[in-house]
Design an enzyme around this catalytic site. Structure first.
Site, PDB file in Angstrom:
ATOM      1  N   HIS A  80       0.821  -1.211   0.000  1.00 50.50           N
ATOM      2  CA  HIS A  80       0.000   0.000   0.000  1.00 50.50           C
ATOM      3  C   HIS A  80       0.854   1.260   0.000  1.00 50.50           C
ATOM      4  CE1 HIS A  80      -3.520  -2.444   1.952  1.00 50.50           C
ATOM      5  NE2 HIS A  80      -3.184  -2.857   0.741  1.00 50.50           N
ATOM      6  N   HIS A 237      -9.194  -2.168  -5.215  1.00 51.24           N
ATOM      7  CA  HIS A 237      -8.115  -2.518  -4.300  1.00 51.24           C
ATOM      8  C   HIS A 237      -7.130  -3.483  -4.940  1.00 51.24           C
ATOM      9  CE1 HIS A 237      -6.029  -2.761  -0.513  1.00 51.24           C
ATOM     10  NE2 HIS A 237      -5.882  -4.051  -0.753  1.00 51.24           N
ATOM     11  N   ASP A 241      -3.154  -2.869  -5.228  1.00 45.63           N
ATOM     12  CA  ASP A 241      -2.107  -3.844  -4.900  1.00 45.63           C
ATOM     13  C   ASP A 241      -1.158  -4.046  -6.073  1.00 45.63           C
ATOM     14  OD1 ASP A 241      -2.879  -4.320  -2.297  1.00 45.63           O
ATOM     15  OD2 ASP A 241      -3.982  -6.155  -2.744  1.00 45.63           O
ATOM     16  N   HIS A 264      -1.039 -10.909  -5.375  1.00 42.16           N
ATOM     17  CA  HIS A 264       0.373 -10.607  -5.159  1.00 42.16           C
ATOM     18  C   HIS A 264       1.298 -11.612  -5.839  1.00 42.16           C
ATOM     19  CE1 HIS A 264      -0.544  -7.370  -2.459  1.00 42.16           C
ATOM     20  NE2 HIS A 264      -1.179  -8.148  -1.605  1.00 42.16           N
TER      21      HIS A 264
END
Length: 310
Positions: A80, A237, A241, A264
């Site tokens: 973040h 979001h 990321d 991720h």
């Protein structure tokens, strides 16, 4: 030209996975320093307490992004703060941190963006370098796909698919940097499922998660009292990321990054795939780059079928 912060800012909170108090102090840095974390809770001794933001320093991407140095010093949940720095166009900064994990704050990058806005940016005398995509590079892992495509701007397109009725299929495309990131992406919070909370905590994750920093979905929908900030906050979001994970390239990427059912681990694997194919990209200076921008788009990206499969 490269930029750094116009002053020092400090933010405090809790690590979402460790549950421990956490504090970060962002400080201006010289040109060509890049982004460097320093664990101020550790004594120097014979090992370095500094971890530079580079894709080769990624240690794990299990639920969060963890980077570390050759001496075993690590920093957790950097995605973040890296997204905020990339989205706001900050090239050089020292991040002093008093523990193993970056504070989650409200679960988004909004507080970091506001902190950067408070001190502003200083333009430095050294030109900024970019990684420019020359040829498409695609990586597929099961049903998850990521692809870098040539483009004259820094663009991220993200598609997600969840069976939960409050998420379903969502898509977004945005240009990294400026008002679009600040207004449309930075405020999107991390999310999780109530049914998985106990299992995650038993495994040592999510010990600091709460309704104050995480969108929580139960069987009947979002259980947070204030609901969502955006109707499609979930895909926003995921895009946030991705922005933070791609900052691990060590320089802005001129190209379009597209991911389908990503996260991720896919982001990092795709970045490693790109960097390993040296003919697919080049270093380029910031002079004479095109200055037109793309529109914020919530429709699925058109992705060509060409690719280098790996």
């Amino acid at each position: 030209m490269q930029t750094t912060l116009g002053g020092v800012v400090t933010l405090s909170g809790t690590g979402v996975h460790t549950g421990r108090p956490a504090r970060v102090t962002l400080k201006p840095a010289d040109a060509d320093s890049g982004i460097r974390f320093r664990r101020v809770d550790l004594s120097n001794g014979t090992r370095s307490t500094v971890v530079k933001v580079e894709h080769c320093n990624v240690k794990t991407m299990q639920l969060c992004t963890v980077i570390g140095n050759a001496d075993g010093v690590t920093v957790m949940t950097v995605e973040h703060i890296l997204a905020a720095l990339a989205g706001m166009g900050v090239d050089n900064v020292y991040v002093h941190i008093n523990g193993p994990e970056v504070p989650i704050l409200d679960g988004s990058a909004r507080d970091y963006v506001e902190a950067i806005d408070r001190v502003g940016l200083v333009t430095q005398s050294v030109p900024r370098s970019f990684i420019r995509i020359l040829h498409p590079v695609r990586l597929q892992i099961g049903e998850s796909i990521a692809e870098f495509q040539p483009h004259h701007r820094q663009v991220i397109s993200t598609d997600i698919e969840f069976t939960h009725r409050d998420i379903g299929n969502q898509s977004i495309t945005f240009e990294v940097g400026g008002e679009t990131f600040r207004e449309q992406i930075a405020g999107a919070r991390t999310f999780g499922f109530l049914a998985q909370a106990e299992q995650l905590r038993a495994a040592g994750y999510g010990l600091g998660a709460s309704l104050e920093n995480t969108i929580v979905l139960g069987d009947d929908g979002v259980i947070n009292d204030n609901g969502l900030r955006f109707t499609d906050e979930f895909v926003r979001h995921k895009a946030l990321d991705a922005c933070g994970d791609l900052a691990l390239a060590g320089a802005p990427i001129l190209g379009r990054f597209w991911s389908h059912r990503g996260g991720h681990q896919l982001n990092h694997a795709a970045l490693n795939c790109l960097m390993s194919q040296e003919r697919a990209w080049e270093w380029v200076g910031g002079d004479n780059l095109q200055t037109d921008t793309i529109a914020f788009d919530k429709t699925p990206a058109e992705v060509p079928e060409f690719a280098y499969a790996t």
